[in-house]
Design a protein around this motif. Structure first.
Motif, PDB file in Angstrom:
ATOM      1  N   VAL A 115       0.855  -1.187   0.000  1.00  0.00           N
ATOM      2  CA  VAL A 115       0.000   0.000   0.000  1.00  0.00           C
ATOM      3  C   VAL A 115       0.890   1.236   0.000  1.00  0.00           C
ATOM      4  O   VAL A 115       2.081   1.178   0.314  1.00  0.00           O
ATOM      5  N   ALA A 116       0.306   2.362  -0.363  1.00  0.00           N
ATOM      6  CA  ALA A 116       1.060   3.622  -0.406  1.00  0.00           C
ATOM      7  C   ALA A 116       1.566   3.977   0.982  1.00  0.00           C
ATOM      8  O   ALA A 116       0.926   3.646   1.995  1.00  0.00           O
ATOM      9  N   PRO A 117       2.721   4.646   1.065  1.00  0.00           N
ATOM     10  CA  PRO A 117       3.253   5.032   2.385  1.00  0.00           C
ATOM     11  C   PRO A 117       2.234   5.755   3.255  1.00  0.00           C
ATOM     12  O   PRO A 117       2.192   5.540   4.472  1.00  0.00           O
ATOM     13  N   ALA A 118       1.394   6.572   2.641  1.00  0.00           N
ATOM     14  CA  ALA A 118       0.408   7.328   3.415  1.00  0.00           C
ATOM     15  C   ALA A 118      -0.656   6.430   4.040  1.00  0.00           C
ATOM     16  O   ALA A 118      -1.337   6.837   4.983  1.00  0.00           O
ATOM     17  N   ASP A 119      -0.800   5.189   3.513  1.00  0.00           N
ATOM     18  CA  ASP A 119      -1.832   4.274   4.026  1.00  0.00           C
ATOM     19  C   ASP A 119      -1.294   3.251   5.020  1.00  0.00           C
ATOM     20  O   ASP A 119      -2.064   2.449   5.569  1.00  0.00           O
ATOM     21  N   ARG A 120       0.004   3.261   5.267  1.00  0.00           N
ATOM     22  CA  ARG A 120       0.590   2.208   6.091  1.00  0.00           C
ATOM     23  C   ARG A 120       0.199   2.312   7.552  1.00  0.00           C
ATOM     24  O   ARG A 120       0.008   1.288   8.227  1.00  0.00           O
ATOM     25  N   ALA A 121       0.051   3.512   8.061  1.00  0.00           N
ATOM     26  CA  ALA A 121      -0.382   3.653   9.455  1.00  0.00           C
ATOM     27  C   ALA A 121      -1.790   3.092   9.631  1.00  0.00           C
ATOM     28  O   ALA A 121      -2.087   2.412  10.628  1.00  0.00           O
ATOM     29  N   LEU A 122      -2.673   3.368   8.666  1.00  0.00           N
ATOM     30  CA  LEU A 122      -4.022   2.815   8.708  1.00  0.00           C
ATOM     31  C   LEU A 122      -3.986   1.300   8.701  1.00  0.00           C
ATOM     32  O   LEU A 122      -4.681   0.650   9.494  1.00  0.00           O
ATOM     33  N   LEU A 123      -3.164   0.729   7.828  1.00  0.00           N
ATOM     34  CA  LEU A 123      -3.094  -0.723   7.733  1.00  0.00           C
ATOM     35  C   LEU A 123      -2.536  -1.326   9.018  1.00  0.00           C
ATOM     36  O   LEU A 123      -3.053  -2.340   9.519  1.00  0.00           O
ATOM     37  N   ARG A 124      -1.491  -0.731   9.573  1.00  0.00           N
ATOM     38  CA  ARG A 124      -0.938  -1.230  10.844  1.00  0.00           C
ATOM     39  C   ARG A 124      -2.009  -1.227  11.933  1.00  0.00           C
ATOM     40  O   ARG A 124      -2.146  -2.181  12.698  1.00  0.00           O
ATOM     41  N   GLN A 125      -2.762  -0.144  12.006  1.00  0.00           N
ATOM     42  CA  GLN A 125      -3.789  -0.021  13.039  1.00  0.00           C
ATOM     43  C   GLN A 125      -4.888  -1.062  12.825  1.00  0.00           C
ATOM     44  O   GLN A 125      -5.370  -1.673  13.783  1.00  0.00           O
ATOM     45  N   GLY A 126      -5.269  -1.284  11.574  1.00  0.00           N
ATOM     46  CA  GLY A 126      -6.297  -2.281  11.286  1.00  0.00           C
ATOM     47  C   GLY A 126      -5.843  -3.687  11.610  1.00  0.00           C
ATOM     48  O   GLY A 126      -6.614  -4.495  12.145  1.00  0.00           O
ATOM     49  N   ILE A 127      -4.587  -3.994  11.294  1.00  0.00           N
ATOM     50  CA  ILE A 127      -4.038  -5.316  11.603  1.00  0.00           C
ATOM     51  C   ILE A 127      -4.053  -5.558  13.107  1.00  0.00           C
ATOM     52  O   ILE A 127      -4.467  -6.617  13.588  1.00  0.00           O
ATOM     53  N   ALA A 128      -3.632  -4.552  13.863  1.00  0.00           N
ATOM     54  CA  ALA A 128      -3.608  -4.688  15.319  1.00  0.00           C
ATOM     55  C   ALA A 128      -5.025  -4.817  15.880  1.00  0.00           C
ATOM     56  O   ALA A 128      -5.278  -5.623  16.778  1.00  0.00           O
ATOM     57  N   ALA A 129      -5.964  -4.036  15.343  1.00  0.00           N
ATOM     58  CA  ALA A 129      -7.344  -4.083  15.830  1.00  0.00           C
ATOM     59  C   ALA A 129      -7.976  -5.443  15.585  1.00  0.00           C
ATOM     60  O   ALA A 129      -8.852  -5.877  16.339  1.00  0.00           O
ATOM     61  N   ASP A 149      -9.412 -13.999  -5.953  1.00  0.00           N
ATOM     62  CA  ASP A 149      -8.074 -14.245  -6.474  1.00  0.00           C
ATOM     63  C   ASP A 149      -7.878 -13.641  -7.863  1.00  0.00           C
ATOM     64  O   ASP A 149      -6.756 -13.295  -8.243  1.00  0.00           O
ATOM     65  N   ARG A 150      -8.959 -13.506  -8.612  1.00  0.00           N
ATOM     66  CA  ARG A 150      -8.860 -12.961  -9.966  1.00  0.00           C
ATOM     67  C   ARG A 150      -8.995 -11.440 -10.020  1.00  0.00           C
ATOM     68  O   ARG A 150      -8.869 -10.844 -11.089  1.00  0.00           O
ATOM     69  N   LEU A 151      -9.248 -10.808  -8.894  1.00  0.00           N
ATOM     70  CA  LEU A 151      -9.350  -9.350  -8.880  1.00  0.00           C
ATOM     71  C   LEU A 151      -8.003  -8.717  -9.204  1.00  0.00           C
ATOM     72  O   LEU A 151      -6.951  -9.233  -8.814  1.00  0.00           O
ATOM     73  N   PRO A 152      -7.994  -7.579  -9.899  1.00  0.00           N
ATOM     74  CA  PRO A 152      -6.734  -6.850 -10.094  1.00  0.00           C
ATOM     75  C   PRO A 152      -6.107  -6.500  -8.745  1.00  0.00           C
ATOM     76  O   PRO A 152      -6.812  -6.288  -7.755  1.00  0.00           O
ATOM     77  N   GLU A 153      -4.787  -6.432  -8.726  1.00  0.00           N
ATOM     78  CA  GLU A 153      -4.107  -6.140  -7.467  1.00  0.00           C
ATOM     79  C   GLU A 153      -4.569  -4.819  -6.878  1.00  0.00           C
ATOM     80  O   GLU A 153      -4.714  -4.693  -5.645  1.00  0.00           O
ATOM     81  N   ALA A 154      -4.828  -3.824  -7.717  1.00  0.00           N
ATOM     82  CA  ALA A 154      -5.287  -2.533  -7.193  1.00  0.00           C
ATOM     83  C   ALA A 154      -6.609  -2.684  -6.446  1.00  0.00           C
ATOM     84  O   ALA A 154      -6.824  -2.055  -5.403  1.00  0.00           O
ATOM     85  N   SER A 155      -7.488  -3.526  -6.952  1.00  0.00           N
ATOM     86  CA  SER A 155      -8.772  -3.754  -6.276  1.00  0.00           C
ATOM     87  C   SER A 155      -8.567  -4.541  -4.988  1.00  0.00           C
ATOM     88  O   SER A 155      -9.247  -4.294  -3.983  1.00  0.00           O
ATOM     89  N   GLN A 156      -7.644  -5.499  -5.015  1.00  0.00           N
ATOM     90  CA  GLN A 156      -7.362  -6.248  -3.790  1.00  0.00           C
ATOM     91  C   GLN A 156      -6.839  -5.309  -2.696  1.00  0.00           C
ATOM     92  O   GLN A 156      -7.174  -5.470  -1.517  1.00  0.00           O
ATOM     93  N   ARG A 157      -6.016  -4.350  -3.084  1.00  0.00           N
ATOM     94  CA  ARG A 157      -5.486  -3.414  -2.096  1.00  0.00           C
ATOM     95  C   ARG A 157      -6.583  -2.498  -1.561  1.00  0.00           C
ATOM     96  O   ARG A 157      -6.540  -2.094  -0.396  1.00  0.00           O
ATOM     97  N   ARG A 158      -7.556  -2.195  -2.381  1.00  0.00           N
ATOM     98  CA  ARG A 158      -8.712  -1.435  -1.894  1.00  0.00           C
ATOM     99  C   ARG A 158      -9.463  -2.251  -0.836  1.00  0.00           C
ATOM    100  O   ARG A 158      -9.855  -1.718   0.212  1.00  0.00           O
TER     101      ARG A 158
END
Length: 286
Positions: free
Chosen positions: A100-114, A177-186
């Motif tokens: 994910v973009a650097p700006a989204d990494r804090a959100l992802l870290r927080q979601g993983i922990a939650a 599994d067949r979704l584009p990677e951009a959609s998977q990241r969404r």
């Protein structure tokens, strides 16, 4: 988004107790001709305990139907987990946070922990699979369990009767599994947001489902439709396939209860709308 469709890893969800029963009136439709009746009920795949959704009208459908049709066939938890692990893991993937973009990494870290997960443990999963694991972990907070979900209850109620499915469990996983990677990241970032504030999306969905509020249920899909690839793969194509299957089933005598995620039965392009477009009379009975 993950939990709004009920395409989470429901087997990973665990329920907690709640104090008082909650009456519910989920939407129920019926399409029939001279020798065939098909009821369609919109479901939530994971529910809190003590949600009393088996209304008299739903009970009549359950009692009269000789066949239950689900999205996917019932399967033992170990088998479902093995299928997920086989398709969802891949060697040599970038670290999840690097996807994910650097700006989204804090959100992802927080979601993983939650979601009570570890970024290191999720690194070996494909992006869509990591999203599902995060979404499933968030279910603990929402007190939702697949054991209380509509499909689990109906499977028990139809013991000794015919139980069919509209698609395979592996086929359902392949949709992701067949979704584009951009959609998977969404999906991944949406799962993180849901994990951080699990009550927001789930409780809105649950409240609308309890009231049989088709308009609000339909509105929960608005964010999904912002990504055309996700909307096409997870909603539109499936709705068209399922509609064809139901139309085909109408050609044979019998009484069938079809139970699929509530989002598939409401709004534009829904199974109900497509059946009506085919000229079938579909009446809402609950």
């Amino acid at each position: 988004m993950i939990r709004r469709f009920g395409l989470t890893l429901a087997l990973l969800l665990a329920g907690c107790d709640q104090t008082a029963p909650t009456p519910a009136r989920p939407a129920l439709w019926r399409v029939s001709d001279a020798d065939t009746t098909i009821w369609l009920i919109g479901t939530i795949h994971a529910l809190p305990p003590k949600v009393q959704w088996q209304t008299p009208e739903v009970e009549r459908a359950i009692g009269a139907a000789d066949t239950l049709v689900l999205e996917v066939p019932p399967v033992a938890g170990d088998d479902a987990h093995a299928q997920f692990e086989t398709l969802g893991r891949q060697r040599g993937l970038p670290a999840l946070l690097d996807r994910v973009a650097p700006a989204d990494r804090a959100l992802l870290r927080q979601g993983i922990a939650a979601a009570s997960q570890s970024a290191d443990d999720l690194d070996g999963y494909k992006t869509w699979a990591a999203a599902l694991v995060i979404g499933a972990g968030a279910g603990h907070v929402s007190r939702a369990s697949a054991n209380h979900g509509v499909e689990a209850v109906l499977t028990q109620r139809f013991a000794g009767k015919t139980i069919g499915a509209l698609e395979s469990r592996a086929g359902q996983l392949h949709l992701f599994d067949r979704l584009p990677e951009a959609s998977q990241r969404r999906l991944l970032l949406d799962a993180a947001r849901d994990a951080i504030d699990p009550e927001k999306g789930y409780r809105t969905l649950l409240a609308a489902w309890i009231k049989g509020d088709a308009a609000t249920l339909s509105a929960t899909l608005d964010s999904v439709r912002q990504d055309p690839a996700i909307a096409d793969a997870l909603i539109d194509q499936r709705n068209r396939r399922w509609t064809r299957a139901i139309v085909g089933r109408m050609a044979r005598p019998g009484r069938v209860l079809v139970a699929v995620g509530a989002g598939h039965l409401v709004g534009r392009g829904s199974v109900i709308a497509l059946l009506r477009d085919r000229g079938l009379k579909v009446e809402r009975v609950e």
